[in-house]
Motif scaffolding. Structure first.
Motif, short mmCIF file in Angstrom:
data_model
loop_
_atom_site.label_atom_id
_atom_site.label_comp_id
_atom_site.label_asym_id
_atom_site.label_seq_id
_atom_site.Cartn_x
_atom_site.Cartn_y
_atom_site.Cartn_z
N LYS B 124 29.98 -0.70 62.22
CA LYS B 124 30.06 -1.06 60.79
C LYS B 124 29.00 -1.41 60.06
N GLU B 125 27.83 -1.62 60.88
CA GLU B 125 26.58 -1.47 60.28
C GLU B 125 26.41 -3.08 59.63
N MET B 126 27.04 -4.18 60.11
CA MET B 126 27.00 -5.33 59.71
C MET B 126 27.37 -6.22 60.69
N LEU B 127 26.62 -7.47 60.95
CA LEU B 127 26.90 -8.51 61.58
C LEU B 127 28.27 -9.10 61.21
N PRO B 128 29.19 -9.57 62.27
CA PRO B 128 30.36 -10.30 61.84
C PRO B 128 30.23 -11.54 60.95
N ILE B 129 31.23 -11.87 60.35
CA ILE B 129 31.15 -12.87 59.70
C ILE B 129 30.66 -14.21 60.10
N GLU B 130 30.89 -14.43 61.37
CA GLU B 130 30.52 -15.94 62.14
C GLU B 130 29.26 -16.12 62.11
N MET B 131 28.30 -14.86 62.00
CA MET B 131 26.92 -15.13 62.23
C MET B 131 26.26 -15.09 60.79
N GLU B 132 26.86 -14.86 59.65
CA GLU B 132 26.45 -14.70 58.71
C GLU B 132 25.86 -16.01 57.79
N ASP B 133 25.20 -15.66 56.62
CA ASP B 133 24.65 -17.18 55.97
C ASP B 133 25.93 -18.12 55.68
N GLY B 134 26.61 -17.40 54.86
CA GLY B 134 27.85 -17.95 54.24
C GLY B 134 28.63 -18.99 55.21
N SER B 135 28.85 -18.25 56.33
CA SER B 135 29.74 -19.15 57.28
C SER B 135 29.21 -20.24 57.99
N ASP B 136 29.92 -21.19 57.77
CA ASP B 136 29.38 -22.84 58.29
C ASP B 136 29.26 -22.55 59.79
N ASP B 137 28.34 -23.16 60.34
CA ASP B 137 28.08 -23.28 61.82
C ASP B 137 27.98 -22.13 62.21
N SER B 138 27.27 -20.99 61.46
CA SER B 138 26.72 -19.76 62.02
C SER B 138 25.55 -20.07 62.58
N ALA B 139 25.31 -19.00 63.60
CA ALA B 139 24.04 -19.31 64.17
C ALA B 139 22.86 -18.99 63.33
N TYR B 140 22.85 -18.06 62.30
CA TYR B 140 21.76 -17.86 61.15
C TYR B 140 21.57 -19.33 60.65
N CYS B 141 22.82 -19.94 60.09
CA CYS B 141 22.11 -21.27 59.49
C CYS B 141 21.79 -22.46 60.43
#
Lengths: 213, 213
Positions: B124-141
């Motif tokens: 899908k050429e994109m990371l799942p929502i769980e890892m995104e900036d917007g998602s609380d508790d994401s690894a990114y954040c």
DNA sequence: CGTCGATCTGAGCGGCGTCAAGATATCTTT
DNA sequence: AAAGATATCTTGACGCCGCTCAGATCGACG
């Protein structure tokens, strides 16, 4: 490549024996891969593309994986050549950055091929010989030697090897993730994917031994 | 999900309607994946494992990819939980290193699952929502916030984002390459894979913003 | 010219993802 | 409680896949 189409039969009449089917199969696979993506790369499709029966490839490759190995092999050679160019075109400690950018850009320009290259490696849990330490002209040696040229201590073997491995892993990670849509706005802000790649590589503290130069 | 096994038929008698087939399919897929590897993960095999006909999954998933998405989803949640633990268990600027190690170790402990997670993302050429900036508790954040906590400048947004991306890519690259046989002697020399991972992460100059702390 | 080995074809095996039609259980309405 | 609607599962089938094997064809070499 050595053998050309035999002229016992005319070029038109599809001689029963193909001139160099192995070569033709690898080329067909590469063509299919870049045109239709990895999912379209079936042995039967490759045979179709090369104009032979589905069983013909088995006289040149043990199985599908071995065909993909051959495709991957060419990929690594292309990558090696690309990195050699990049180093030659750069000067001073810029060479290391140039190597990193060349690596990632190659992967981004040939995403399907790059995927096949690493899938083959992962299945065997080892990198192909072209990228290993022992192999002359390998990317590994090129990076390590360039580090030495620009100030890394060649006697601190463990450190040097770890630094090379770290650079490699970082470049590979970026190569696989640079296409994700999440980074689109970042690429736009920086003026293109190439700039994005350069910026991320810079932030990776790649090639730490050169910092003192 | 809501429904539990109905008792109109006893638990033994294999009721015509499965209690929660969706759940059972995802579990079966995870079991197959970790036991037999990615190549054994066919829709039919999953259905077999769940004791149901090959067509049954299509009442719960649009196609095979959607099933794998569900498996990947659970994987990302496991990874998030693992990283939360790792951060809580560490102190000071050690937290960032702990996050990196947790990420790579998770990937190494569940290689097949990690592969499914990233294959789904790449398709899908994109990371799942769980890892995104917007998602609380994401690894990114979690990584980005931890950088801020330990001295990164929260107002230099581009720098901060690039640093987070760089860390992520580097960790991903190491996660995919740490299993390669070429590094075996290095792991032995350092006393194990975990030490190897920590050493490479260190050489990556990960989380550069913390260096001034 | 005849033989032999290499190369390619054709037919076929089981497995795959997917779909349409039909059977069966559960839910809703009356 | 009966009846119809709906969700769920099965059966059977289609085309494609990787792979194998017996046999046809060809090039080379005696």
């Amino acid at each position: 490549m050595v053998q050309v189409m035999r002229d016992a039969h005319s070029a038109e009449s599809r001689p029963y024996h193909h001139g160099d089917l192995r070569r033709a199969l690898v080329d067909a696979a590469r063509r299919l891969l870049e045109a239709e993506g990895p999912s379209a790369l079936s042995l039967r499709a490759v045979a179709r593309e090369a104009g032979v029966s589905p069983a013909a490839p088995y006289h040149h490759f043990k199985d599908k994986a071995e065909l993909l190995d051959a495709v991957a092999h060419e990929g690594w050679e292309m990558l090696n050549a690309r990195m050699a160019e990049a180093k030659a075109a750069a000067e001073g400690r810029q060479q290391l950055t140039a190597l990193g950018i060349a690596y990632v850009c190659f992967a981004r320009e040939h995403p399907a091929l790059y995927r096949v290259m690493y899938d083959a490696a992962r299945d065997k849990e080892m990198l192909p010989i072209e990228m290993e330490d022992g192999s002359d002209d390998s990317a590994y040696c090129r990076v390590r030697d360039t580090m030495i040229e620009h100030g890394a201590d060649p006697t601190a073997e463990t450190d040097l090897e770890l630094a090379t491995i770290a650079s490699w892993c970082a470049a590979h990670g970026l190569a696989e993730m640079a296409g994700f849509k999440q980074f689109e706005h970042m690429k736009d802000a920086l003026g293109g994917e190439q700039q994005f790649i350069a910026a991320v590589l810079q932030h990776m503290g790649l090639f730490p031994h050169t910092h003192r130069d």
